[in-house]
Motif scaffolding. Structure first.
Motif, short mmCIF file in Angstrom:
data_model
loop_
_atom_site.label_atom_id
_atom_site.label_comp_id
_atom_site.label_asym_id
_atom_site.label_seq_id
_atom_site.Cartn_x
_atom_site.Cartn_y
_atom_site.Cartn_z
N ALA A 124 0.82 -1.21 0.00
CA ALA A 124 0.00 0.00 0.00
C ALA A 124 0.86 1.26 0.00
O ALA A 124 0.54 2.24 -0.70
CB ALA A 124 -0.94 -0.01 1.20
N CYS A 134 2.10 1.92 -3.48
CA CYS A 134 1.01 2.39 -4.35
C CYS A 134 0.63 3.83 -4.01
O CYS A 134 0.36 4.64 -4.91
CB CYS A 134 -0.20 1.47 -4.22
N GLU A 135 0.59 4.14 -2.72
CA GLU A 135 0.27 5.51 -2.31
C GLU A 135 1.29 6.49 -2.88
O GLU A 135 0.93 7.57 -3.37
CB GLU A 135 0.24 5.60 -0.78
N CYS A 144 -5.11 0.91 -4.79
CA CYS A 144 -4.68 -0.35 -4.17
C CYS A 144 -5.75 -0.79 -3.18
O CYS A 144 -6.23 0.01 -2.37
CB CYS A 144 -3.35 -0.15 -3.46
N THR A 146 -6.53 -3.91 -0.31
CA THR A 146 -5.89 -4.97 0.44
C THR A 146 -6.85 -5.58 1.46
O THR A 146 -7.89 -5.00 1.79
CB THR A 146 -4.65 -4.43 1.18
N THR A 162 -5.12 4.20 -1.25
CA THR A 162 -5.08 2.86 -0.67
C THR A 162 -6.28 2.58 0.22
O THR A 162 -6.65 3.40 1.06
CB THR A 162 -3.77 2.66 0.11
N HIS A 201 -8.58 -0.64 2.41
CA HIS A 201 -8.38 -1.91 3.10
C HIS A 201 -9.68 -2.38 3.73
O HIS A 201 -10.38 -1.60 4.38
CB HIS A 201 -7.32 -1.72 4.20
#
Length: 429
Positions: free
Chosen positions: A123, A126-127, A133, A135, A158, A160
């Motif tokens: 992450a 990607c950030e 992204c 996850t 990102t 999650h």
């Protein structure tokens, strides 16, 4: 029945066997399309966490087959390509593989799962690069706060979804209340993102529920001698042990616990991070029967994966048929990654526009193999919470496998059926 085997730490990472994948291996859905959506999938497919990646090759192929006709978004038809990269269970390699993937393959979106050692470095890369992204399978607190997250200045790229460290207290209270104990809990927590998040969140919450927690202190992953922790738990009369170790570390701890008399004292041996897979239990032999764990997905979840076109039972059966191995939690958890990303790509209106995809994620509500993923109402921006159920490993009554994962508590997911009552731990079951 499968034979019991002793698996060393060196061999533990090879449990994925031939499923371990080389970096940049790709699966593509063949279709006459305008453009191709490129999905980067970074995960541990070898090393100590390699067992988490056992289902990935099969899932990537099944997903590509489901999407073989192309995906229509915004009036255009897109092909799908999934590019897999192996972290080898190393956070530094996870970061490097993600950067290499972004610079070399230019994915439209990146997905990753399985412990903060994977999700966080992926992450972060990607950030920094401005790539969407998604996850899963790591406590959300370890993901958000472990990366320096600020609710007032949230991450832009990102996202999650997973259980939270704060969920463990009600989850464990519901599980442990099934048995009479002295409510003394020995906490075995490593010096890593998971351990630190659990220590700061779970211990106070358990104490608020009336449990007395005895924290043996942080230890380094891949420790070979747990005698100090074991003697500490014995001295304090702990009848419950709660551990969050690397998968290869738990057999070392529990064999030593049996040798030093702790296993004979304990009524509940509750694991997280380790103890998620039948292969781990088979490696434990007689010591594995009766160990308590948790499930972020189970074959009996009453859920469906839109992106794979399979129910939970079909995901589990499909994995077993394709690999010849007992089902694990990963087919459902990682199918949910595909479910969320496909919902986000569709909601974006333009899957090649990274900012549009990230924008769609911020308010996304999607049905997935693990249940509803709701970023619009999460505890933090870019976070969605999914449930856990309590489980226990018992002797399988019949069939080709030695162990069965029974659902013993559903306090956080009452729609998931219970299959057995929790029993006190006894060596040999």
């Amino acid at each position: 029945m499968t034979k019991h085997t002793t698996i060393s730490r060196r061999r533990f990472g090879a449990l994925a066997g031939a499923a371990a994948l080389a970096p940049a291996l790709s699966t593509r859905a063949a279709a006459q399309t305008d453009e191709v959506i490129r999905i980067g999938w970074v995960g541990p497919r070898s090393g100590p966490l390699g067992i988490f990646g056992e289902a990935d090759r099969w899932l990537a192929d099944a997903f590509a087959a489901k999407q073989a006709g192309g995906v229509e978004i915004g009036g255009k038809t897109y092909g799908i390509e999934v590019i897999l990269a192996d972290t080898q269970s190393d956070p530094l390699r996870a970061s490097q593989e993600t950067r290499d993937l972004i610079n070399g393959q230019n994915p439209d979106i990146v997905i990753a799962s399985s412990t903060p050692e994977t999700t966080n470095p992926v992450a972060d890369a990607c950030e920094a690069a401005g790539v969407p992204c998604i996850t899963t399978v790591a406590p959300w607190e370890a993901f958000f706060f472990g990366r320096g997250g600020d609710p007032a200045n949230p991450f832009k790229w990102t996202f999650h979804f997973s259980f939270g460290a704060g969920d463990f207290a009600p989850f464990y209270n519901g599980q442990w209340a099934k048995l009479e104990t002295n409510k003394k809990v020995g906490m075995l927590l490593p010096n890593d993102a998971d351990g630190n998040a659990i220590r700061s969140n779970l211990i106070p919450a358990l104490e608020g529920l009336g449990f007395a927690c005895f924290d043996a202190g942080p230890y380094e992953n891949m420790t070979s001698n747990f005698s100090n922790q074991i003697n500490f738990f014995k001295k304090n009369g702990c009848e419950i042990i709660n551990a969050f170790p690397f998968p290869p570390d738990f057999p070392v701890f529990w064999r030593q616990a049996a040798q030093l008399g702790l296993a004979q004292q304990v009524k509940i041996m509750q694991m997280a991070k380790a103890g998620l897979f039948a292969a781990e239990m088979e490696a434990m032999g007689q010591l594995g029967y009766g160990l308590a764990s948790g499930a972020y997905w189970h074959r009996l979840f009453p859920t469906f994966s839109p992106s794979l076109g399979m129910s939970s039972v079909e995901l589990a059966d499909g994995f077993e048929a394709a690999t010849g191995k007992q089902w694990t939690q990963q087919p459902g958890a990682n199918a949910a990654l595909f479910d969320v990303l496909m919902a986000a790509l569709g909601a974006s209106g333009n899957p090649k526009d990274k900012a549009a995809v990230a924008g769609a994620c911020r308010t996304l509500v999607a049905d997935t193999a693990v249940g509803t993923v709701d970023f619009a109402n999460g505890p933090m921006p870019g976070i969605a919470v999914t449930p856990l159920v309590g489980t226990q490993w018992v002797k399988a009554p019949d069939g080709p496998y030695d162990f069965s994962m029974e659902i013993t508590s559903n306090a956080l997911a009452p729609n998931v059926p219970l299959t057995a009552a929790l029993k006190p731990y006894r060596i040999g079951g």
